[in-house]
Design a protein around this motif. Structure first.
Motif, PDB file in Angstrom:
ATOM      1  N   ARG A   1      -9.699  21.450 -84.290  1.00 51.14           N
ATOM      2  CA  ARG A   1      -8.260  21.367 -84.565  1.00 51.14           C
ATOM      3  C   ARG A   1      -8.000  21.045 -86.029  1.00 51.14           C
ATOM      4  O   ARG A   1      -7.078  21.585 -86.645  1.00 51.14           O
ATOM      5  N   GLU A   2      -8.810  20.159 -86.603  1.00 51.29           N
ATOM      6  CA  GLU A   2      -8.634  19.816 -88.013  1.00 51.29           C
ATOM      7  C   GLU A   2      -8.970  21.016 -88.913  1.00 51.29           C
ATOM      8  O   GLU A   2      -8.255  21.285 -89.886  1.00 51.29           O
ATOM      9  N   LEU A   3     -10.034  21.727 -88.593  1.00 53.97           N
ATOM     10  CA  LEU A   3     -10.414  22.899 -89.390  1.00 53.97           C
ATOM     11  C   LEU A   3      -9.373  24.012 -89.265  1.00 53.97           C
ATOM     12  O   LEU A   3      -9.070  24.695 -90.250  1.00 53.97           O
ATOM     13  N   THR A   4      -8.824  24.185 -88.064  1.00 53.38           N
ATOM     14  CA  THR A   4      -7.784  25.195 -87.866  1.00 53.38           C
ATOM     15  C   THR A   4      -6.545  24.859 -88.679  1.00 53.38           C
ATOM     16  O   THR A   4      -5.948  25.732 -89.320  1.00 53.38           O
ATOM     17  N   ALA A   5      -6.150  23.573 -88.661  1.00 59.46           N
ATOM     18  CA  ALA A   5      -4.980  23.162 -89.436  1.00 59.46           C
ATOM     19  C   ALA A   5      -5.206  23.394 -90.923  1.00 59.46           C
ATOM     20  O   ALA A   5      -4.306  23.858 -91.637  1.00 59.46           O
ATOM     21  N   GLU A   6      -6.422  23.107 -91.399  1.00 63.96           N
ATOM     22  CA  GLU A   6      -6.743  23.313 -92.818  1.00 63.96           C
ATOM     23  C   GLU A   6      -6.637  24.795 -93.178  1.00 63.96           C
ATOM     24  O   GLU A   6      -6.071  25.152 -94.220  1.00 63.96           O
ATOM     25  N   ARG A   7      -7.169  25.667 -92.334  1.00 63.17           N
ATOM     26  CA  ARG A   7      -7.110  27.102 -92.612  1.00 63.17           C
ATOM     27  C   ARG A   7      -5.679  27.624 -92.574  1.00 63.17           C
ATOM     28  O   ARG A   7      -5.283  28.443 -93.411  1.00 63.17           O
ATOM     29  N   LYS A   8      -4.895  27.168 -91.616  1.00 65.81           N
ATOM     30  CA  LYS A   8      -3.508  27.627 -91.511  1.00 65.81           C
ATOM     31  C   LYS A   8      -2.678  27.142 -92.699  1.00 65.81           C
ATOM     32  O   LYS A   8      -1.786  27.859 -93.186  1.00 65.81           O
ATOM     33  N   LEU A   9      -2.968  25.923 -93.165  1.00 62.44           N
ATOM     34  CA  LEU A   9      -2.285  25.426 -94.359  1.00 62.44           C
ATOM     35  C   LEU A   9      -2.640  26.276 -95.582  1.00 62.44           C
ATOM     36  O   LEU A   9      -1.780  26.602 -96.401  1.00 62.44           O
ATOM     37  N   ALA A  10      -3.904  26.636 -95.689  1.00 66.28           N
ATOM     38  CA  ALA A  10      -4.332  27.476 -96.821  1.00 66.28           C
ATOM     39  C   ALA A  10      -3.666  28.848 -96.747  1.00 66.28           C
ATOM     40  O   ALA A  10      -3.254  29.403 -97.776  1.00 66.28           O
ATOM     41  N   ASP A  11      -3.536  29.399 -95.542  1.00 65.47           N
ATOM     42  CA  ASP A  11      -2.867  30.693 -95.392  1.00 65.47           C
ATOM     43  C   ASP A  11      -1.406  30.590 -95.825  1.00 65.47           C
ATOM     44  O   ASP A  11      -0.880  31.496 -96.486  1.00 65.47           O
TER      45      ASP A  11
END
Length: 279
Positions: free
Chosen positions: A58-68
Motif C-alpha cells: 500500500r505504501e509503495l502504491t501510494a508512492e507510485r501514484k503520487l509520482a504519477d
C-alpha cells in the motif's frame, strides 16, 4: 516467513500497479534480499524488518501514484493518488473529505461563473444581431422583473395556431392546450392532484398570466412586459461582466488550490509514514 513467501504476497498486493511497475519493485526487493544475505542476515529477519507485505504494498502504491500525479497533474491521477493514500488508513480518508469538498465547491462556483459568462455573451450577441439584422425577434421575449422565476420568458410563436389538445388521466391528471382562433388567446394548463400549472398568452403573443400551485403554496405572475432592446442589452452585459469576473477569479483560486495539492498529498504520505514508524 521466507523470501519467496514474502515476495509472493507482495506481488499479489501490488495488483493496482501496472505489470511493469510491479516487476520493477519485485526486482528491487529481490536485490534487497540478496544484499541482506551477503551481509549474513537471515530471510526471516529481513521479512520482519520490512513489515507486513500488504502494508508495504500500500505504501509503495501510494508512492507510485503520487509520482504519477506530480508528472501529470490530471484529475484522474489525483483521484488515484487520493485513493491510494486513503487505503493506508481511516485517518487519511477523514482528512481527504474536507479537501475534496473544497475542491468540488470551488469547481462548482467556477462552472457557475462560466455559465453566467456564456449566457451573457449569448444574450449580448442576440441583441447585437437583432439590432443589425432584426434577428432574433424580441417580440416573444418577456422580461420578468417580479423577482420570482426566470429573468427572461419565451412567450411562444405569434404566427399560426398550435393544435388543440386535451388529455385526461385515470387518476385526475390532465393536460390541456386550448387555442381560441377568434380572440387569438392560448391557454396551456396541466393538473395533477393539488399541483396546477396554467400559462395564458394573449392575442398579441405576450405572456398574460402564469400561475403555478403545488398544494403548499402558489405563484402567480401577470402583467409582464415584452423585453425592450435596452433591457436585453443591460441583462447581457451584466451577466457577461459578472461571469467574466467570476471565471477569472475562480480559475486563479482553483489553480492555487491545484498547485497546493502536491504539498497536501506529500504531507499525507509523511503522516502515514510517521504512523507506521511509531507502530
Amino acid at each position: 516467513m521466507n523470501r519467496e513467501q514474502y515476495l509472493q504476497r507482495l506481488a499479489a498486493a501490488l495488483g493496482k500497479l501496472s505489470p511493469a511497475e510491479r516487476d520493477e519493485i519485485l526486482a528491487d526487493y529481490r536485490a534487497y534480499f540478496d544484499d541482506a544475505a551477503a551481509d549474513g542476515r537471515s530471510e526471516a529477519d529481513v521479512c520482519a524488518a520490512l513489515g507486513e507485505p500488504e502494508r508495504l504494498a500500500r505504501e509503495l502504491t501510494a508512492e507510485r501514484k503520487l509520482a504519477d500525479w506530480e508528472a501529470d497533474k490530471s484529475p484522474a491521477n489525483m483521484k488515484q493518488a487520493l485513493g491510494a493514500l486513503a487505503g493506508l488508513g481511516l485517518l487519511n480518508v477523514l482528512l481527504a473529505f474536507p479537501y475534496l469538498f473544497l475542491l468540488t465547491w470551488l469547481g462548482s462556483l467556477w462552472l457557475g461563473a462560466v455559465g453566467l459568462l456564456i449566457a451573457g455573451v449569448v444574450i449580448t450577441g442576440s441583441w447585437a444581431s437583432h439590432s443589425a439584422f432584426g434577428w432574433p425577434s424580441l417580440d416573444n421575449i418577456v422580461v420578468n422583473d417580479s423577482g420570482i422565476g426566470p429573468w427572461l420568458i419565451a412567450a411562444g410563436p405569434r404566427d399560426g395556431q398550435p393544435p388543440r389538445l386535451n388529455i385526461e388521466g385515470e387518476h385526475g391528471e390532465s393536460v390541456r392546450i386550448e387555442p381560441d382562433p377568434a380572440s387569438g388567446k392560448l391557454v396551456i394548463e396541466a393538473r395533477d392532484g393539488d399541483e396546477h400549472f396554467r400559462l395564458e398568452r394573449d392575442a398579441s403573443g405576450n405572456l398574460a398570466q402564469l400561475h403555478i400551485r403545488d398544494g403548499a403554496g402558489s405563484v402567480e405572475l401577470s402583467g409582464l412586459q415584452k423585453a425592450s432592446s435596452g433591457s436585453v442589452l443591460v441583462l447581457g452585459l451584466v451577466l457577461t461582466v459578472l461571469g467574466l469576473i467570476g471565471s477569472v477569479l475562480g480559475w486563479k483560486v482553483l489553480r492555487w488550490v491545484w498547485q497546493g495539492t502536491g504539498r497536501w498529498l506529500r504531507w499525507q504520505q509523511r503522516l502515514v509514514a510517521g504512523e507506521a514508524a511509531v507502530r
